[in-house]
Scaffold this active site. Structure first.
Site, mmCIF file in Angstrom:
data_model
loop_
_atom_site.group_PDB
_atom_site.id
_atom_site.type_symbol
_atom_site.label_atom_id
_atom_site.label_comp_id
_atom_site.label_asym_id
_atom_site.label_seq_id
_atom_site.Cartn_x
_atom_site.Cartn_y
_atom_site.Cartn_z
ATOM 1 N N VAL A 228 0.852 -1.187 0.000
ATOM 2 C CA VAL A 228 0.000 0.000 0.000
ATOM 3 C C VAL A 228 0.887 1.236 0.000
ATOM 4 O O VAL A 228 1.765 1.380 0.859
ATOM 5 C CB VAL A 228 -0.940 0.013 1.217
ATOM 6 N N HIS A 496 10.879 -5.040 19.509
ATOM 7 C CA HIS A 496 9.656 -4.593 20.168
ATOM 8 C C HIS A 496 9.421 -3.091 19.964
ATOM 9 O O HIS A 496 9.257 -2.342 20.934
ATOM 10 C CB HIS A 496 9.741 -4.872 21.670
ATOM 11 N N HIS A 534 6.798 -8.707 26.370
ATOM 12 C CA HIS A 534 7.046 -9.018 24.968
ATOM 13 C C HIS A 534 5.756 -8.689 24.240
ATOM 14 O O HIS A 534 4.723 -9.289 24.506
ATOM 15 C CB HIS A 534 7.479 -10.467 24.813
#
Length: 558
Positions: A228, A496, A534
């Site tokens: 996109v 993360h 996490h």
């Protein structure tokens, strides 16, 4: 359905990104109302049936077919190094390449989230039902008020899969000798997670559980291998909000819909927003992008958990402590069902040294009764004692993860082309607090592994291995300067990233992009505070609640 057919449909919901959050939200919306026309567009392939990513020892993960292979800009506090930043590029997103740690973080994190947004839906108690909704814990009796037992995501531990590691009791004794004791019932997802718990993994008898499989997309139209380029945003009058009306693919094809949901992750979502004309004005003008909604916070406030590994020699490899040793238990099939360790250890940090580091960063002595890092115990780092390191069983590996970074980085544009990776600056170790915290983490691990203070140090291990380019090894006598240099040379990411489209700054409490109607964000970018876990657990909970928020609004308008 091919692209030409897709572009001829007016969709109820169009998802940009087909990762964890998009899989959950689109699945739930389809469950709520099977007549909804839902389109999910994913840049990567469909990996749902790929056998080479199922097991923990799979080789096609980080750096493989399903990784964006992003890299940071030069990190000024880490010797100018450019650091690899793996990120899932496939249907299911990060759940295709992650290490499956199922660790939700501390109650304090979520309560801060609820506090900064002044919205109890995003507090711990507000999100707990959705954490429970997503999981099927291995044990029905383990804190049933905190855990789910009917959800789609199967959760295991080493003990639930009959993996009793030879070093477990020695590790537990050693952490206790350092004053770090077990959590209630070793539950690493207990309310407050300071202490020792069993690693929980979202694996089903060792097998990876991909979000787009566990949350089936049967009622959703899916386009894979499709990038996109931007969200189509219109503005009819100067005094009116802009309105998202569809998306434009990198190929130029336009697809229209009632609501667009960005779920491309904390790196790609802000990139798409900026390319669509939403973001810092100076940044957009630099690349000739018309500024439709000026918001200086788009792409800012990036946080990530950093990671540092060090290896230690085993005194007697023949004793059978580790993988690669002659111990026959490691040949039993269940020992390949999860990560090569069993315990997650979370620690606070000495507050006196922390206060000094805060004063260095903030230019004033902090009030220990009110400062958010000092007023209560916090999870500053995780310790991982891994029973592996060499094929002959002669090494173990220890890892430190910084769970509460205070430095913030950014995601900015490299060009006006979606095919160009954005400029990613995690700003690792960008504060005195972060440098102090990881140094203290390494000191604690050296004491655990390399001193007479613990049974592991006295009886099992025989010194640190060292690192290329360094004289000497890590010991309890290592200077701060040596430890800092080793950290700068070896620091990496825990994969993360969060915070780049933060709630309250870029999106509102219903996940709507400020200043743009019919546009939302549902991914880790919306976290307004650092989650000391996490991130997949928090994202599953976010997505489960987001689906209900989105559908409730749909129901009001139909």
């Amino acid at each position: 359905m091919d692209i030409s057919q897709v572009s001829n449909v007016f969709w109820d919901y169009i998802f940009v990104g087909g990762g964890l959050a998009a899989s959950v939200v689109s699945h739930r919306l389809s469950q709520f109302n099977s007549s909804l026309k839902i389109l999910l567009v994913e840049a990567g392939p469909n990996a749902n049936d790929r056998a080479d990513i199922v097991w923990p020892n799979s080789t096609n993960l980080i750096g493989g077919d399903f990784d964006w292979k992003d890299r940071s800009v030069e990190q000024s506090h880490v010797d100018g190094r450019i650091i690899d930043l793996p990120s899932g590029k496939a249907l299911g997103g990060g759940t295709v390449i992650n290490t499956a740690g199922w660790l939700r973080g501390d109650k304090t994190d979520y309560d801060l989230w609820g506090s900064v947004t002044d919205d109890p839906r995003w507090s711990y108690d507000g999100l707990l039902p959705y954490m429970r909704k997503s999981e099927k814990l291995f044990n029905d009796t383990l804190h049933p008020d905190q855990h789910g037992h009917d959800g789609p995501m199967v959760i295991q531990t080493s003990l639930s899969t009959n993996r009793t590691f030879p070093l477990r009791e020695y590790a537990l004794q050693s952490w206790a000798e350092l004053g770090i004791n077990p959590l209630p019932d070793f539950d690493s997802n207990w309310i407050h997670r300071l202490g020792v718990g069993d690693l929980q993994e979202n694996r089903n008898q060792g097998k990876r559980q991909i979000a787009s499989v566990v949350y089936p997309l049967d009622g959703v139209t899916v386009l894979t291998d499709t990038l996109v380029g931007k969200v189509l945003i219109e503005k009819k009058a100067e005094h009116e909000d802009s309105v998202a009306v569809g998306i434009r693919l990198a190929s130029g094809t336009e697809i229209r819909g009632k609501e667009i949901i960005l779920a491309a992750g904390a790196i790609r979502t802000p990139q798409v927003l900026m390319l669509s004309g939403v973001g810092p004005a100076d940044e957009l003008k630099k690349f000739g992008i018309p500024v439709l909604v000026e918001n200086p916070d788009v792409g800012q406030h990036l946080a990530d958990h950093a990671l540092f590994f060090h290896a230690w020699k085993v005194k007697d490899p023949a004793a059978g402590w580790t993988y690669g040793s002659p111990n026959p238990i490691f040949q039993e099939p269940q020992y390949g069902w999860g990560q090569p360790f069993d315990l997650i250890v979370c620690s606070d940090v000495d507050k006196k040294g922390l206060a000094a580091a805060i004063a260095e960063d903030e230019g004033a002595t902090p009030d220990p009764s009110t400062h958010p890092l000092l007023a209560k115990e916090r999870v500053f780092f995780e310790h991982l004692f891994m029973y592996t390191g060499a094929t002959d069983g002669s090494l173990v590996t220890i890892g430190a993860i910084t769970m509460l970074p205070t430095a913030r980085g950014s995601v900015t544009l490299a060009s006006a082309d979606i095919k160009d990776q954005p400029l990613i600056d995690p700003n690792y170790l960008g504060t005195a607090v972060d440098r102090y915290v990881i140094r203290e983490a390494i000191k604690a691990e050296v004491k655990f592994a390399g001193s007479d203070a613990t049974v592991v140090g006295r009886e099992i291990l025989d010194g640190e291995v060292g690192a290329p380019g360094f004289d000497g090894v890590l010991t309890t006598e290592s200077t701060d300067e040596y430890i800092d240099a080793r950290i700068r040379a070896g620091l990496g990411t825990s994969e993360h990233p969060m915070g780049t489209t933060a709630m309250g700054k870029v999106v509102d409490n219903d996940l709507k992009v400020k200043g743009v109607k019919n546009l939302r964000v549902v991914d880790a970018g919306v976290f307004p505070v650092v989650i000391t876990g996490h991130l997949q657990v928090a994202v599953y909970a976010l997505a489960e609640q987001a689906a209900e928020i989105i559908y409730a609004e749909h129901s009001k308008t139909t």
